[in-house]
Design an enzyme around this catalytic site. Structure first.
Site, PDB file in Angstrom:
ATOM      1  N   GLY A 113      54.186  34.783 -59.453  1.00 50.67           N
ATOM      2  CA  GLY A 113      54.496  34.052 -60.672  1.00 50.67           C
ATOM      3  C   GLY A 113      55.982  33.923 -60.912  1.00 50.67           C
ATOM      4  N   LYS A 114      56.790  34.178 -59.877  1.00 53.64           N
ATOM      5  CA  LYS A 114      58.239  34.102 -60.034  1.00 53.64           C
ATOM      6  C   LYS A 114      58.757  32.674 -59.894  1.00 53.64           C
ATOM      7  CE  LYS A 114      58.826  38.796 -58.198  1.00 53.64           C
ATOM      8  NZ  LYS A 114      59.334  39.619 -57.074  1.00 53.64           N
ATOM      9  N   VAL A 115      58.069  31.868 -59.127  1.00 51.49           N
ATOM     10  CA  VAL A 115      58.427  30.467 -58.930  1.00 51.49           C
ATOM     11  C   VAL A 115      57.216  29.627 -59.302  1.00 51.49           C
ATOM     12  CG1 VAL A 115      59.059  28.701 -57.226  1.00 51.49           C
ATOM     13  CG2 VAL A 115      60.156  30.957 -57.154  1.00 51.49           C
TER      14      VAL A 115
END
Length: 332
Positions: A286-288
């Site tokens: 869920g970082k990008v």
């Protein structure tokens, strides 16, 4: 004709003496890393046109190799909004801002002789160990003027940038960031000559790096969108990547992920290290964002970075809105 065969490769024309920006745009019609170089410029331009808070992670020996003025240009023209750097790059920036130098050397050299001559080597770059000691002492002398309380790294570098604006001989990252109101974070500050300099104090200097985590997450939470640019990888990359995860936990909402992503790296993903980690892997955390505009350029950043920024400069880029972080300075 099959839908796979739509865009033809168009060899770049050289005989009209194209500018850097024009050549890089033409390289966008080719393939391999030439095309990715062009995509770096296009995605960065897209960020500047959108309401995006732009983080830049700076790793590797970019300042000793000569990238200080490239970074100053980005800061002065507000083409980035938040900088996360290794301590080493910031130390070398302070060194050059004080009017000291790095020197062209050679990687084929007797390093024991360099040791006898008091010369430190970074591949083919030389520096005076004696001059580094002076920079250590400058940082130490600055630190002893500060209150005996925990500081975020952002506060520390803001105050140091303020002092360097008065006492420095060159414009550097910290002075340009101070003037532009761009926060500078250094999550692994002890892993550098800055840490060494602070260790020379008679008492213990304390950084509140957890507050750094909260502050950067707050920046994400207050931004419509975020974009990331990674020069190398390492700790700065991970620190910026995790802002989305932290923001999601603090706001109790699913992490949306950074919506624009550029990285310039020479590392490969199959070794499992973060410096070579793909943006697709980051999407699993869920970082990008799943829909992020992204590109990975596999190239030495000392080559690619100045070309990308030079191409941007030809566009005379301007932004419809620039994020401000007044609440950070007021708390500091």
């Amino acid at each position: 004709m099959t839908s796979f065969l739509r865009e033809k490769v168009s060899p770049p024309v050289i005989d009209d003496r194209p500018s850097v920006g024009t050549l890089i745009r033409r390289m966008g019609k080719t393939g391999f890393q030439a095309r990715n170089l062009s995509l770096c410029v296009e995605i960065w331009k897209d960020m500047l046109k959108d309401e995006v808070t732009i983080f830049l992670g700076l790793a590797g020996a970019m300042i000793p190799v000569g990238m200080r003025k490239v970074m100053v240009y980005l800061l002065e023209n507000r083409l980035i909004d938040c900088l996360v750097s290794t301590g080493a790059n910031l130390f070398h920036d302070i060194h050059e801002t004080l009017g000291r130098f790095h020197y062209q050397g050679h990687h084929r050299v007797d390093d024991t002789l360099l040791r006898e001559e008091g010369i430190d080597r970074i591949y083919d770059i030389f520096a005076s160990d004696r001059e580094f000691t002076f920079t250590d002492r400058y940082i130490h002398d600055f630190a002893v003027t500060l209150d005996s309380r925990p500081y975020t790294t952002r506060e520390f570098f803001y105050l140091l940038g303020e002092r360097l604006c008065r006492e420095g001989k060159e414009e550097g990252i910290l002075t340009a960031a101070y003037r532009a109101g761009v926060p500078v974070y250094c999550p692994a500050i002890g892993d550098s000559s800055i840490g060494i300099a602070l260790a020379l104090r008679d008492d213990t200097f304390v950084f509140d790096t957890v507050k750094d985590v909260r502050e950067t997450a707050q920046i994400v939470m207050e931004s419509k969108k975020t974009g990331v640019i990674y020069i190398g990888g390492g700790t700065p990359k991970n620190f910026i990547q995790q802002t989305e995860v932290t923001a999601g936990l603090l706001s109790r909402r699913p992490s949306e992920g950074h919506e624009y992503a550029i990285q310039i790296t020479t590392d490969s993903p199959q070794w499992g290290g973060l410096s070579g980690c793909t943006f697709e892997e980051a999407q699993s955390w869920g970082k990008v964002s799943k829909k992020a505009k992204q590109v990975t350029l596999h190239c030495d950043a000392s080559i690619a970075f100045p070309f990308v920024v030079a191409a941007l400069s030809e566009e005379s880029p301007s932004r419809s809105s620039v994020p401000r972080f007044d609440h950070l300075w007021h708390k500091g």
